[in-house]
Design an enzyme around this catalytic site. Structure first.
Site, PDB file in Angstrom:
ATOM      1  N   THR A  77     -47.604 -38.735  15.073  1.00 50.83           N
ATOM      2  CA  THR A  77     -47.970 -39.441  13.846  1.00 50.83           C
ATOM      3  C   THR A  77     -49.440 -39.234  13.520  1.00 50.83           C
ATOM      4  O   THR A  77     -49.817 -39.024  12.364  1.00 50.83           O
ATOM      5  CB  THR A  77     -47.662 -40.944  13.978  1.00 50.83           C
ATOM      6  N   ASP A 121     -40.480 -39.036  10.486  1.00 53.42           N
ATOM      7  CA  ASP A 121     -40.408 -39.300  11.923  1.00 53.42           C
ATOM      8  C   ASP A 121     -38.954 -39.307  12.385  1.00 53.42           C
ATOM      9  O   ASP A 121     -38.056 -39.663  11.613  1.00 53.42           O
ATOM     10  CB  ASP A 121     -41.057 -40.657  12.218  1.00 53.42           C
ATOM     11  N   ARG A 229     -50.966 -43.294  24.447  1.00 52.86           N
ATOM     12  CA  ARG A 229     -50.583 -44.642  24.020  1.00 52.86           C
ATOM     13  C   ARG A 229     -50.561 -45.603  25.203  1.00 52.86           C
ATOM     14  O   ARG A 229     -51.043 -46.741  25.113  1.00 52.86           O
ATOM     15  CB  ARG A 229     -49.207 -44.622  23.347  1.00 52.86           C
TER      16      ARG A 229
END
Length: 356
Positions: A77, A121, A229
């Site tokens: 993203t 996505d 992340r």
């Protein structure tokens, strides 16, 4: 710094799960790099993508369609937003599961501006009718809108302005070849090395106004499963611990103590991972044992063990999937500090009767 999809999975509830929850999404919006120069890691992908975007700008044309594949949390993203920023174009964000009908896709495509970036996505989860409409839109910048029903239905061609589609997927093998072939540039996102994650953590700590020492960043990076992340999520939890239990400075000892509280060990394994390994080693002598039997022993659903715990254990070389069942590796025995039985294969033949 580099994150991507937000698909809801059982991993969402885990501190070391790679899917993004709402807290992650809010923090990531502030931490995301704005251009390729700020983006850490994925050196080959960055170099190749930089060439594609520079060439498109030099020609005064829209960039080729881009397909990004890789595990959740690696930056798909983020890269899509960087592509839009580098091209000076707006970005429209949607997902495959949200497009269930060809009409849904037609509505999105018909409202695009010239040069706009459409980020799709989990593109492999799009419905087949919408997928077939996308073929023509990507290649000819045209879609056929069906008006009416039955024998009186008419297809009206609708011209589209040139746009750039950025597709992201965690399962590139599920994309049909006709769709995959229409992307001008494809890239696979790799897991990060600890030294790259240390850079990610230092950058995020600076943006979050957190003081962190080099050994503290290294400790967090080593437990982050190669995923930015997860590194940022662990950083936030360690920050909380340092503020409450210490002077707010993250050192190696503080990071280790904080992550012990959250049950994330030195290799990034959490409670579920260790439960799977302990059951495999202590109850079944290292295997082979069927997946169903292993799931019952752990007290979890079969799908949870297979889809949430096993991928990382296999990638770390702690567990192997064999035709006879799951088998622990020597590294698993060493990680838990256990000694494998002399005849680890003996007496285990009956385990296969309980599921594979």
């Amino acid at each position: 710094m580099n994150w991507d999809d937000t698909t809801d999975t059982p991993a969402t509830e885990r501190l070391v799960g790679a899917s993004a929850d709402r807290e992650d999404q809010a923090v990531e919006a502030a931490l995301r790099p704005k251009d390729l120069g700020e983006f850490i890691g994925q050196e080959k992908v960055r170099e190749q993508l930089d060439l594609v975007l520079r060439a498109a700008r030099a020609r005064g044309a829209t960039a080729d369609h881009v397909l990004l594949s890789g595990a959740p949390g690696l930056g798909k993203t983020t890269l899509s937003m960087i592509i839009a920023a580098e091209m000076g174009a707006p970005i429209r964000i949607t997902s495959g599961p949200a497009i269930q009908h060809a009409g849904d896709l037609a509505a999105i495509l018909s409202s695009l501006q010239e040069g706009e970036v459409l980020f799709l996505d989990e593109i492999h989860r799009m419905s087949r009718p919408a997928e077939e409409m996308l073929y023509m839109a990507m290649e000819d910048f045209r879609v056929d809108v069906i008006v009416g029903k039955g024998p009186g239905a008419t297809a009206i061609p609708l011209e589209l302005p040139p746009f750039t589609l950025v597709g992201a997927t965690t399962r590139a093998g599920l994309l049909p070849p006709p769709l995959r072939d229409r992307f001008g540039f494809t890239a696979h996102m790799e897991f990060y090395e600890p030294v790259e994650l240390e850079r990610v953590i230092h950058r995020s700590a600076g943006l979050l106004d957190v003081e962190i020492e080099a050994d503290g960043a290294a400790e967090i990076a080593g437990r982050s499963r190669g995923t930015p992340r997860i590194a940022n999520r662990l950083l936030r939890r360690v920050r909380d611990y340092a503020q409450v239990k210490a002077d707010g400075i993250i050192t190696k000892d503080i990071a280790a103590a904080a992550l012990a509280v959250y049950e994330v060990d030195a290799r990034g394994l959490d409670r579920l991972d260790r439960a799977v390994l302990e059951a495999l080693l202590k109850l079944f002598g290292g295997g082979p044992v069927g997946l169903s039997t292993l799931a019952v022993a752990v007290g979890e659903e079969r799908e949870t063990v297979e889809e949430v715990a096993e991928p990382f254990l296999v990638r770390e070389g702690l567990l192997a999937r064999t035709p006879r069942g799951r088998v622990a590796t020597p590294a698993a025995w060493a990680h838990l500090g256990l000694t494998p039985p002399r005849s680890s294969a003996a007496g285990n033949g009956q385990q296969d009767l309980f599921g594979a």
